[in-house]
Design a protein around this motif. Structure first.
Motif, mmCIF file in Angstrom:
data_model
loop_
_atom_site.group_PDB
_atom_site.id
_atom_site.type_symbol
_atom_site.label_atom_id
_atom_site.label_comp_id
_atom_site.label_asym_id
_atom_site.label_seq_id
_atom_site.Cartn_x
_atom_site.Cartn_y
_atom_site.Cartn_z
ATOM 1 N N ARG A 187 -3.020 2.375 6.691
ATOM 2 C CA ARG A 187 -4.095 3.201 6.152
ATOM 3 C C ARG A 187 -3.501 4.314 5.295
ATOM 4 N N GLN A 188 -4.309 4.747 4.354
ATOM 5 C CA GLN A 188 -3.875 5.832 3.479
ATOM 6 C C GLN A 188 -5.041 6.765 3.215
ATOM 7 N N GLY A 227 -7.999 -3.380 0.332
ATOM 8 C CA GLY A 227 -8.344 -2.176 1.069
ATOM 9 C C GLY A 227 -9.838 -2.045 1.322
ATOM 10 N N THR A 228 -10.163 -1.392 2.422
ATOM 11 C CA THR A 228 -11.555 -1.121 2.762
ATOM 12 C C THR A 228 -11.657 0.317 3.276
ATOM 13 N N GLN A 229 -12.668 1.027 2.814
ATOM 14 C CA GLN A 229 -12.813 2.440 3.148
ATOM 15 C C GLN A 229 -13.442 2.609 4.527
ATOM 16 N N TRP A 287 -1.929 -3.644 9.912
ATOM 17 C CA TRP A 287 -2.936 -2.775 9.289
ATOM 18 C C TRP A 287 -2.282 -1.444 8.953
ATOM 19 N N VAL A 295 -8.428 4.708 3.582
ATOM 20 C CA VAL A 295 -8.555 3.329 3.133
ATOM 21 C C VAL A 295 -7.620 2.497 4.005
ATOM 22 N N TYR A 296 -8.155 1.457 4.588
ATOM 23 C CA TYR A 296 -7.392 0.593 5.482
ATOM 24 C C TYR A 296 -7.020 -0.690 4.752
ATOM 25 N N TYR A 297 -5.751 -1.058 4.885
ATOM 26 C CA TYR A 297 -5.222 -2.248 4.226
ATOM 27 C C TYR A 297 -4.698 -3.243 5.247
ATOM 28 N N ARG A 323 1.060 6.299 2.978
ATOM 29 C CA ARG A 323 0.512 5.158 3.707
ATOM 30 C C ARG A 323 1.108 5.113 5.103
ATOM 31 N N GLU A 328 -10.075 -7.906 3.040
ATOM 32 C CA GLU A 328 -10.586 -7.126 4.164
ATOM 33 C C GLU A 328 -12.096 -6.957 4.073
ATOM 34 N N TRP A 361 -0.721 -7.990 0.425
ATOM 35 C CA TRP A 361 -1.664 -6.910 0.734
ATOM 36 C C TRP A 361 -3.074 -7.269 0.309
#
Length: 121
Positions: free
Chosen positions: A38-39, A114-116, A36, A93-95, A45, A6, A111
């Protein structure tokens, strides 16, 4: 499995926009549904958006409908999530994930890291 990376996260003010991208390796990317998730800290999640292998079907969680748009480019092995009108509650955090049934969150088995995404008020 497919490898996913990501990019595109960051800090944005409420009301702003970000575009997340997911680059996939492997020749069979077009066979996978893409999603997508997110957590947020202390939360489970959340399944945010998904798109079928053809791009013909999409899913969105109610809280992002009308603000987020998922897309994919099978020729470039990429999936994207355009996020508009961002709210502080979108902070997480997006996965990126790949799976077999776009609408079934339990079918995703590959997976990214992740990106913040941080949305300030």
């Amino acid at each position: 499995q497919v490898q996913l990376v990501e990019s595109g996260g960051g800090l944005v003010q409420a009301g702003g926009s970000l575009r997340l991208s997911c680059a996939a390796s492997g020749r069979i990317f077009r066979r996978y549904a893409m999603g997508w998730f997110r957590q947020a800290p202390g939360k489970e999640r959340e399944f945010v958006a998904a798109i079928s292998w053809s791009g013909g079907s999409t899913y969105y969680i109610d809280s992002v409908k009308g603000r987020f748009t998922i897309s994919r480019d099978n020729a470039k092995n990429t999936a994207s999530l355009q996020m508009n009108s961002l709210k502080p509650e979108d902070t997480a955090v997006y996965y990126c994930a790949a799976g077999w049934d776009y609408s079934d969150r339990n079918s995703y088995d590959s997976w990214g890291q992740g990106t913040q995404v941080t949305v300030s008020s």
